[in-house]
Motif scaffolding. Structure first.
Motif, PDB file in Angstrom:
ATOM      1  N   TRP A   1      -0.545  12.261  -2.694  1.00 54.53           N
ATOM      2  CA  TRP A   1      -0.926  10.847  -2.775  1.00 54.53           C
ATOM      3  C   TRP A   1       0.274   9.938  -2.555  1.00 54.53           C
ATOM      4  O   TRP A   1       0.157   8.874  -1.924  1.00 54.53           O
ATOM      5  CB  TRP A   1      -1.580  10.561  -4.124  1.00 54.53           C
ATOM      6  CG  TRP A   1      -2.981  11.063  -4.211  1.00 54.53           C
ATOM      7  CD1 TRP A   1      -3.424  12.187  -4.852  1.00 54.53           C
ATOM      8  CD2 TRP A   1      -4.134  10.476  -3.601  1.00 54.53           C
ATOM      9  NE1 TRP A   1      -4.779  12.343  -4.681  1.00 54.53           N
ATOM     10  CE2 TRP A   1      -5.242  11.307  -3.921  1.00 54.53           C
ATOM     11  CE3 TRP A   1      -4.346   9.340  -2.825  1.00 54.53           C
ATOM     12  CZ2 TRP A   1      -6.534  11.022  -3.498  1.00 54.53           C
ATOM     13  CZ3 TRP A   1      -5.629   9.048  -2.386  1.00 54.53           C
ATOM     14  CH2 TRP A   1      -6.713   9.887  -2.732  1.00 54.53           C
ATOM     15  N   LEU A   2       1.431  10.336  -3.093  1.00 60.07           N
ATOM     16  CA  LEU A   2       2.645   9.542  -2.880  1.00 60.07           C
ATOM     17  C   LEU A   2       2.985   9.483  -1.394  1.00 60.07           C
ATOM     18  O   LEU A   2       3.310   8.411  -0.860  1.00 60.07           O
ATOM     19  CB  LEU A   2       3.803  10.161  -3.668  1.00 60.07           C
ATOM     20  CG  LEU A   2       5.195   9.565  -3.407  1.00 60.07           C
ATOM     21  CD1 LEU A   2       5.241   8.107  -3.837  1.00 60.07           C
ATOM     22  CD2 LEU A   2       6.274  10.376  -4.129  1.00 60.07           C
ATOM     23  N   LEU A   3       2.920  10.615  -0.723  1.00 58.44           N
ATOM     24  CA  LEU A   3       3.238  10.663   0.704  1.00 58.44           C
ATOM     25  C   LEU A   3       2.241   9.862   1.531  1.00 58.44           C
ATOM     26  O   LEU A   3       2.611   9.197   2.506  1.00 58.44           O
ATOM     27  CB  LEU A   3       3.281  12.118   1.175  1.00 58.44           C
ATOM     28  CG  LEU A   3       4.420  12.965   0.574  1.00 58.44           C
ATOM     29  CD1 LEU A   3       4.222  14.434   0.904  1.00 58.44           C
ATOM     30  CD2 LEU A   3       5.775  12.483   1.087  1.00 58.44           C
ATOM     31  N   LEU A   4       0.959   9.917   1.130  1.00 58.05           N
ATOM     32  CA  LEU A   4      -0.048   9.104   1.820  1.00 58.05           C
ATOM     33  C   LEU A   4       0.293   7.623   1.684  1.00 58.05           C
ATOM     34  O   LEU A   4       0.231   6.866   2.662  1.00 58.05           O
ATOM     35  CB  LEU A   4      -1.430   9.388   1.243  1.00 58.05           C
ATOM     36  CG  LEU A   4      -2.564   8.491   1.756  1.00 58.05           C
ATOM     37  CD1 LEU A   4      -2.771   8.676   3.247  1.00 58.05           C
ATOM     38  CD2 LEU A   4      -3.856   8.775   0.994  1.00 58.05           C
TER      39      LEU A   4
ATOM     40  N   ALA B   1       5.435   8.441   9.203  1.00 48.51           N
ATOM     41  CA  ALA B   1       4.024   8.461   8.826  1.00 48.51           C
ATOM     42  C   ALA B   1       3.346   9.768   9.219  1.00 48.51           C
ATOM     43  O   ALA B   1       2.499  10.285   8.469  1.00 48.51           O
ATOM     44  CB  ALA B   1       3.307   7.277   9.472  1.00 48.51           C
ATOM     45  N   LYS B   2       3.696  10.319  10.372  1.00 46.08           N
ATOM     46  CA  LYS B   2       3.034  11.552  10.826  1.00 46.08           C
ATOM     47  C   LYS B   2       3.257  12.698   9.842  1.00 46.08           C
ATOM     48  O   LYS B   2       2.314  13.416   9.488  1.00 46.08           O
ATOM     49  CB  LYS B   2       3.527  11.933  12.226  1.00 46.08           C
ATOM     50  CG  LYS B   2       2.972  11.057  13.336  1.00 46.08           C
ATOM     51  CD  LYS B   2       3.349  11.549  14.715  1.00 46.08           C
ATOM     52  CE  LYS B   2       4.807  11.409  15.012  1.00 46.08           C
ATOM     53  NZ  LYS B   2       5.139  11.716  16.423  1.00 46.08           N
ATOM     54  N   ILE B   3       4.494  12.871   9.393  1.00 48.13           N
ATOM     55  CA  ILE B   3       4.789  13.959   8.449  1.00 48.13           C
ATOM     56  C   ILE B   3       4.098  13.716   7.114  1.00 48.13           C
ATOM     57  O   ILE B   3       3.514  14.631   6.519  1.00 48.13           O
ATOM     58  CB  ILE B   3       6.304  14.097   8.265  1.00 48.13           C
ATOM     59  CG1 ILE B   3       6.961  14.518   9.583  1.00 48.13           C
ATOM     60  CG2 ILE B   3       6.629  15.112   7.166  1.00 48.13           C
ATOM     61  CD1 ILE B   3       8.469  14.569   9.536  1.00 48.13           C
ATOM     62  N   CYS B   4       4.150  12.470   6.628  1.00 51.55           N
ATOM     63  CA  CYS B   4       3.523  12.151   5.344  1.00 51.55           C
ATOM     64  C   CYS B   4       2.020  12.400   5.375  1.00 51.55           C
ATOM     65  O   CYS B   4       1.451  12.969   4.440  1.00 51.55           O
ATOM     66  CB  CYS B   4       3.805  10.691   4.982  1.00 51.55           C
ATOM     67  SG  CYS B   4       5.518  10.336   4.569  1.00 51.55           S
TER      68      CYS B   4
END
Length: 396
Positions: free
Chosen positions: A84-87, A125-128
């Protein structure tokens, strides 16, 4: 016999980790050399120093190697817990770049300046988003596979990210992210029939974006026949094709490219593969293709072995990151050779640019970590020794 070989019944099978390092380091070194060759005249005119881009890329390469080592020591459990943090981080940076914080270059607002360098937010953003979606696939697998609602939830997340990316605009990153994410979901076991309506919608939206944006329509028209307007809309592609033609079998030699002398725009970034083809010919082009093929094959192999070892999050994450690298490389090479319309996508590990290089190094570091944790789990199973301190829970 070393530990990795000892864990294999036949003791002779090729191990993914050395091959992963070999292919990544090979591409990274080739990239540094070719950026030096392709950028000197441009750098001398634009900055007053012929080694400006080469020096910066060398620093990026060192930073990327250190970042790769650091990421390889981050437990997979952290990525799983931080979904969720990465999103939130991924969507936040995509939104921030559309504020006054964003920097516009050539009509696109894709970067946030951070002092000495600019961060291309799509790479972060792609990795997250891939990390978040990998966690979702594992947590909600039954719902994802068996219900339309479970399938549509990650699609909605991807749609929000895609709208933000297209607004920049960054159509190429949108295609890479959507394709890699949906490929990861497909490999998790979702039936192909669920993708058909989504594919139809994506094709319709993509066609609309092309038709209603004049610059995109010009790119498609010039792609179909670049020689019809070779000094305007078809200029980049025709100059790229000339570079391939001059290279013939073995090229004109390192540093002897003519197209880099202000004929081919973005020679050290989006079109560096064309300069490689000109200076090293078909042989050099095939060598690059072989290294990328090896890198993608190893990434898929690592992910498949993690799946067989009962590490579902590691497997999904590995598939997604490998698809990110492979798709971006394939699109860049296809653009250089005229197989796809011109898009502003770099060649991973090879093209000039810190954001792309560092993001790819993060992907390599995660793949290395997946293989290390799998080997530790196998070693623990074989001899009962404790697994790596801080290792991921494989049921995450």
């Amino acid at each position: 016999m070393n530990r990795a070989l000892a864990l294999r019944p036949n003791g002779l099978s090729l191990q993914p980790l050395p091959l992963l390092i070999f292919s990544a380091v090979g591409l990274l070194l080739i990239g540094v050399v070719m950026i030096g060759s392709a950028s000197m005249d441009t750098a001398a005119q634009n900055t007053g120093s012929a080694f400006y881009y080469l020096g910066r890329q060398f620093v990026y390469a060192i930073m990327g190697a250190l970042l790769c080592l650091a990421v390889a020591n981050v437990p997979l459990s952290w990525w799983s817990r931080s979904g969720w943090l990465l999103l939130g981080v991924g969507l936040l940076v995509l939104a921030l770049v559309l504020t006054p914080l964003g920097r516009t270059v050539n009509g696109s607002t894709r970067w946030i300046p951070l002092g000495l360098f600019n961060v291309q937010v799509s790479e972060v953003a792609k990795i997250c988003l891939i990390a978040y979606l990998a966690g979702y696939v594992v947590r909600r697998r039954d719902e994802l596979v068996n219900t339309w609602l479970g399938f549509l939830k990650p699609v909605i997340v991807l749609a929000i990210a895609s709208v933000l990316l297209v607004t920049e605009p960054d159509f190429g990153a949108t295609v890479v992210l959507m394709t890699a994410a949906l490929g990861m979901i497909f490999l998790s076991g979702v039936r192909l029939s669920r993708f058909l309506p989504l594919i139809a919608v994506c094709v319709a939206v993509g066609a609309a974006l092309v038709v209603f944006q004049p610059y995109r329509l010009k790119r498609v028209v010039s792609y179909l026949d670049p020689w019809q307007d070779q000094f305007d809309t078809g200029y980049q592609l025709t100059q790229s094709l000339i570079a391939f033609g001059r290279g013939e079998w073995f090229g004109v030699g390192l540093g002897n490219s003519v197209q880099k002398l202000f004929y081919l725009p973005e020679a050290h970034t989006d079109f560096i593969f064309a300069i490689i083809a000109e200076e090293f010919g078909l042989a050099g082009s095939l060598a690059i293709l072989a290294l990328f093929g090896l890198l993608v094959w190893v990434g898929l192999k690592i992910s498949r072995r993690a799946e067989q070892a009962g590490m579902p999050f590691a497997s999904c994450f590995g598939y997604g990151l490998t698809l990110l690298i492979g798709l971006q490389a394939a699109i860049n090479i296809a653009v250089n050779t005229g197989l796809l319309p011109t898009k502003g996508l770099t060649l991973p590990l090879v093209s000039y640019g810190g954001s792309s290089l560092l993001a790819t190094c993060v992907c390599i570091g995660v793949l290395a970590r997946i293989e290390m944790e799998r080997l530790d789990a196998l070693e623990q199973k074989n001899d009962g020794k404790p697994k790596r301190k801080g290792g991921a829970r494989y049921d995450d």
